[in-house]
Design a protein around this motif. Structure first.
Motif, PDB file in Angstrom:
ATOM      1  N   TYR A  16      45.812 -66.925  51.500  1.00 35.61           N
ATOM      2  CA  TYR A  16      46.620 -65.729  51.774  1.00 35.61           C
ATOM      3  C   TYR A  16      46.824 -65.548  53.282  1.00 35.61           C
ATOM      4  CZ  TYR A  16      48.006 -60.791  52.015  1.00 35.61           C
ATOM      5  OH  TYR A  16      48.669 -59.619  52.291  1.00 35.61           O
ATOM      6  N   LEU A  17      45.752 -65.800  54.057  1.00 36.01           N
ATOM      7  CA  LEU A  17      45.859 -65.638  55.517  1.00 36.01           C
ATOM      8  C   LEU A  17      46.911 -66.572  56.124  1.00 36.01           C
ATOM      9  CD1 LEU A  17      42.108 -65.304  56.633  1.00 36.01           C
ATOM     10  CD2 LEU A  17      43.758 -63.507  56.107  1.00 36.01           C
ATOM     11  N   ARG A  18      47.126 -67.705  55.465  1.00 38.10           N
ATOM     12  CA  ARG A  18      48.152 -68.640  55.960  1.00 38.10           C
ATOM     13  C   ARG A  18      49.558 -68.238  55.510  1.00 38.10           C
ATOM     14  NH1 ARG A  18      45.252 -70.734  59.929  1.00 38.10           N
ATOM     15  NH2 ARG A  18      43.695 -72.283  59.292  1.00 38.10           N
ATOM     16  N   HIS A  19      49.631 -67.248  54.644  1.00 36.77           N
ATOM     17  CA  HIS A  19      50.946 -66.813  54.130  1.00 36.77           C
ATOM     18  C   HIS A  19      51.066 -65.290  54.181  1.00 36.77           C
ATOM     19  CE1 HIS A  19      50.202 -70.782  52.312  1.00 36.77           C
ATOM     20  NE2 HIS A  19      51.495 -70.931  52.369  1.00 36.77           N
ATOM     21  N   LEU A  20      50.694 -64.715  55.302  1.00 36.91           N
ATOM     22  CA  LEU A  20      50.732 -63.253  55.411  1.00 36.91           C
ATOM     23  C   LEU A  20      52.173 -62.737  55.377  1.00 36.91           C
ATOM     24  CD1 LEU A  20      47.980 -62.685  58.137  1.00 36.91           C
ATOM     25  CD2 LEU A  20      47.838 -62.108  55.701  1.00 36.91           C
ATOM     26  N   PRO A  21      52.368 -61.567  54.782  1.00 38.12           N
ATOM     27  CA  PRO A  21      53.725 -60.993  54.720  1.00 38.12           C
ATOM     28  C   PRO A  21      54.098 -60.385  56.077  1.00 38.12           C
ATOM     29  CG  PRO A  21      52.151 -59.476  53.785  1.00 38.12           C
ATOM     30  CD  PRO A  21      51.370 -60.709  54.152  1.00 38.12           C
ATOM     31  N   PRO A  22      55.348 -60.033  56.257  1.00 33.49           N
ATOM     32  CA  PRO A  22      55.738 -59.371  57.523  1.00 33.49           C
ATOM     33  C   PRO A  22      54.913 -58.098  57.749  1.00 33.49           C
ATOM     34  CG  PRO A  22      57.677 -59.984  56.235  1.00 33.49           C
ATOM     35  CD  PRO A  22      56.497 -60.231  55.357  1.00 33.49           C
ATOM     36  N   ALA A  23      54.605 -57.841  59.007  1.00 30.11           N
ATOM     37  CA  ALA A  23      53.795 -56.664  59.355  1.00 30.11           C
ATOM     38  C   ALA A  23      54.423 -55.384  58.814  1.00 30.11           C
ATOM     39  CB  ALA A  23      53.632 -56.585  60.868  1.00 30.11           C
ATOM     40  N   GLY A  24      53.609 -54.593  58.150  1.00 29.70           N
ATOM     41  CA  GLY A  24      54.067 -53.298  57.647  1.00 29.70           C
ATOM     42  C   GLY A  24      54.763 -53.346  56.310  1.00 29.70           C
ATOM     43  N   SER A  25      55.017 -54.543  55.785  1.00 28.12           N
ATOM     44  CA  SER A  25      55.819 -54.656  54.552  1.00 28.12           C
ATOM     45  C   SER A  25      55.080 -54.187  53.303  1.00 28.12           C
ATOM     46  CB  SER A  25      56.287 -56.098  54.358  1.00 28.12           C
ATOM     47  OG  SER A  25      55.172 -56.962  54.247  1.00 28.12           O
ATOM     48  N   LEU A  26      53.758 -54.087  53.368  1.00 31.14           N
ATOM     49  CA  LEU A  26      52.999 -53.691  52.166  1.00 31.14           C
ATOM     50  C   LEU A  26      52.473 -52.257  52.237  1.00 31.14           C
ATOM     51  CD1 LEU A  26      50.903 -56.964  51.536  1.00 31.14           C
ATOM     52  CD2 LEU A  26      53.115 -56.308  50.574  1.00 31.14           C
ATOM     53  N   GLY A  27      52.841 -51.558  53.296  1.00 36.26           N
ATOM     54  CA  GLY A  27      52.357 -50.179  53.427  1.00 36.26           C
ATOM     55  C   GLY A  27      50.922 -50.126  53.939  1.00 36.26           C
ATOM     56  N   GLU A  28      50.296 -48.964  53.799  1.00 33.66           N
ATOM     57  CA  GLU A  28      48.956 -48.745  54.347  1.00 33.66           C
ATOM     58  C   GLU A  28      47.897 -48.765  53.247  1.00 33.66           C
ATOM     59  OE1 GLU A  28      49.038 -45.049  56.426  1.00 33.66           O
ATOM     60  OE2 GLU A  28      50.510 -45.754  57.891  1.00 33.66           O
ATOM     61  N   PRO A  29      46.634 -49.021  53.606  1.00 29.42           N
ATOM     62  CA  PRO A  29      45.561 -48.980  52.601  1.00 29.42           C
ATOM     63  C   PRO A  29      45.426 -47.574  52.017  1.00 29.42           C
ATOM     64  CG  PRO A  29      44.795 -50.017  54.640  1.00 29.42           C
ATOM     65  CD  PRO A  29      46.130 -49.418  54.936  1.00 29.42           C
ATOM     66  N   HIS A  30      45.082 -47.501  50.747  1.00 27.75           N
ATOM     67  CA  HIS A  30      44.884 -46.196  50.095  1.00 27.75           C
ATOM     68  C   HIS A  30      43.822 -45.360  50.817  1.00 27.75           C
ATOM     69  CE1 HIS A  30      47.576 -46.300  46.791  1.00 27.75           C
ATOM     70  NE2 HIS A  30      47.057 -47.380  46.223  1.00 27.75           N
ATOM     71  N   ALA A  31      42.837 -46.070  51.395  1.00 30.67           N
ATOM     72  CA  ALA A  31      41.701 -45.366  52.005  1.00 30.67           C
ATOM     73  C   ALA A  31      42.147 -44.374  53.078  1.00 30.67           C
ATOM     74  CB  ALA A  31      40.735 -46.378  52.614  1.00 30.67           C
ATOM     75  N   TYR A  32      43.315 -44.622  53.689  1.00 24.00           N
ATOM     76  CA  TYR A  32      43.748 -43.746  54.780  1.00 24.00           C
ATOM     77  C   TYR A  32      44.894 -42.825  54.378  1.00 24.00           C
ATOM     78  CZ  TYR A  32      40.869 -47.219  56.952  1.00 24.00           C
ATOM     79  OH  TYR A  32      39.814 -48.043  57.233  1.00 24.00           O
ATOM     80  N   SER A  33      44.998 -42.605  53.067  1.00 23.83           N
ATOM     81  CA  SER A  33      46.093 -41.764  52.587  1.00 23.83           C
ATOM     82  C   SER A  33      45.706 -40.289  52.571  1.00 23.83           C
ATOM     83  CB  SER A  33      46.498 -42.190  51.179  1.00 23.83           C
ATOM     84  OG  SER A  33      45.408 -41.993  50.303  1.00 23.83           O
ATOM     85  N   GLY A  34      44.433 -39.994  52.850  1.00 21.07           N
ATOM     86  CA  GLY A  34      43.973 -38.603  52.836  1.00 21.07           C
ATOM     87  C   GLY A  34      43.725 -38.068  51.443  1.00 21.07           C
ATOM     88  N   GLU A  35      43.640 -38.981  50.455  1.00 19.45           N
ATOM     89  CA  GLU A  35      43.473 -38.545  49.059  1.00 19.45           C
ATOM     90  C   GLU A  35      42.054 -38.714  48.550  1.00 19.45           C
ATOM     91  OE1 GLU A  35      46.262 -41.072  47.192  1.00 19.45           O
ATOM     92  OE2 GLU A  35      48.013 -39.935  47.837  1.00 19.45           O
ATOM     93  N   GLU A  36      41.121 -38.938  49.470  1.00 24.90           N
ATOM     94  CA  GLU A  36      39.749 -39.256  49.063  1.00 24.90           C
ATOM     95  C   GLU A  36      39.177 -38.279  48.024  1.00 24.90           C
ATOM     96  OE1 GLU A  36      38.114 -41.958  50.198  1.00 24.90           O
ATOM     97  OE2 GLU A  36      36.400 -41.532  48.931  1.00 24.90           O
ATOM     98  N   TYR A  37      39.359 -36.978  48.258  1.00 28.35           N
ATOM     99  CA  TYR A  37      38.768 -35.998  47.340  1.00 28.35           C
ATOM    100  C   TYR A  37      39.814 -35.238  46.526  1.00 28.35           C
ATOM    101  CZ  TYR A  37      34.529 -37.076  49.827  1.00 28.35           C
ATOM    102  OH  TYR A  37      33.459 -37.759  50.359  1.00 28.35           O
ATOM    103  N   GLU A  38      41.030 -35.759  46.524  1.00 25.55           N
ATOM    104  CA  GLU A  38      42.055 -35.103  45.697  1.00 25.55           C
ATOM    105  C   GLU A  38      41.831 -35.419  44.239  1.00 25.55           C
ATOM    106  OE1 GLU A  38      46.059 -35.760  46.800  1.00 25.55           O
ATOM    107  OE2 GLU A  38      45.864 -34.721  48.707  1.00 25.55           O
ATOM    108  N   LYS A  39      42.159 -34.439  43.370  1.00 21.03           N
ATOM    109  CA  LYS A  39      41.953 -34.667  41.938  1.00 21.03           C
ATOM    110  C   LYS A  39      43.279 -34.863  41.228  1.00 21.03           C
ATOM    111  CE  LYS A  39      37.581 -32.291  41.660  1.00 21.03           C
ATOM    112  NZ  LYS A  39      36.851 -31.106  41.224  1.00 21.03           N
TER     113      LYS A  39
END
Lengths: 120, 163
Positions: free
Chosen positions: B140-163
């Motif tokens: 996968y590291l040899r075939h990385l997609p364009p920067a930003g094309s996959l969005g951000e990790p869920h961990a930083y979406s601010g939804e940690e404690y949302e129900k």
């Protein structure tokens, strides 16, 4: 006419019931192996099957979701808690087939391995 | 006994004064020396060959394995997209598409994933990831997609404690 219908009904019922033992004995011949998944191992971690033998694997998790992936036996099954999954496998090749947990389950995920030995 | 304690405290204090405990970006000279050392001396595995082929399904398998937990520090695209602390670490988390990383051989990249990398925040994944997963990640590291094309990790979406 009535006695004939009667006789036919009895014959039909006898026929149905006569089949039951055959159906259950055929089912009884399929061996079921219980496999429990938990962080971070399978229990048992290896099983031995006979080549050509059809076996039912009953998979269940004791904690978080896992999965059993054995590419060479074309097995890829999710395992969840409280909902055992049954799969049927009939290995046609001899050898040792390596499997693993295919769903990330924590710090020991990579050591959650499984082996199927297929013998004559 | 008391003398040992005094010496230990003095040693720790001296180390702290000399090295400091504040995180600061490494200088050019430090970066150059550390990079050379890692690439040529300390990182093993240079002779190991990747048994996983460069096929579309293996790239996808590597992406999935990368998604297990690498994304938290490297972003989905391996280029730190959406990772708030990437530039604030010392050394900063490099883009995995950069020549600094891509210059490593496949075997070296697998070695780094397996054993971690010092000095850096890269942890060892032995036991956490299986061999197949680590090699697939290298693909996968040899075939990385364009920067930003996959969005951000869920961990930083601010939804940690949302129900």
């Amino acid at each position: 006419m009535k006695p004939i219908r009667h006789t036919l009904s009895v014959a039909l019922m006898f026929g149905i019931f006569a089949q039951v033992p055959f159906i259950s004995s055929a089912q009884d011949q399929v061996r079921t192996i219980e496999i429990h998944a938990r962080r971070f191992d399978f229990s048992p971690a290896e099983i031995t099957l006979k080549k050509g033998e059809t076996v039912k694997l009953r998979l269940s998790s004791e904690d978080v979701p896992h999965s059993l992936v054995i590419p060479d036996l074309k097995i890829k099954e999710t395992i969840t808690k409280n909902h055992p999954t049954e799969i049927t496998v009939t290995p046609n090749n001899l050898g040792d087939f390596r499997g693993k947990c295919g769903r990330f389950c924590g710090s020991g995920h990579g050591s959650m391995l499984f082996t199927v030995h297929v013998k004559d | 006994m008391r003398r040992d304690l005094v010496l230990a405290v003095l040693g720790c204090t001296t180390s702290l004064v000399l090295t400091g405990c504040k995180v600061t970006p490494p200088g050019r000279a430090e970066t150059a020396i550390v990079q050379w050392t890692k690439h040529t001396l300390t990182v093993g595995g240079s002779r190991d060959k990747n048994p996983v082929p460069n096929t579309a399904d293996k790239i996808e398998a590597g992406k999935q394995a990368f998604g297990f937990y690498c994304v938290v520090c490297h972003g989905r695209d391996g280029q730190n997209t959406g990772v708030p602390f990437a530039a604030g670490m010392s050394p900063p988390i490099p883009s995995l598409a950069s020549s600094e990383v891509q210059r490593y051989s496949d075997g070296q990249l697998k070695w780094i994933i397996e054993n971690g990398l010092s000095p850096s925040g890269m942890p060892a994944s032995k036991g956490t990831l299986g061999d197949d997963d680590m090699w697939a990640i290298v693909v996968y590291l040899r075939h990385l997609p364009p920067a930003g094309s996959l969005g951000e990790p869920h961990a930083y979406s601010g939804e940690e404690y949302e129900k």
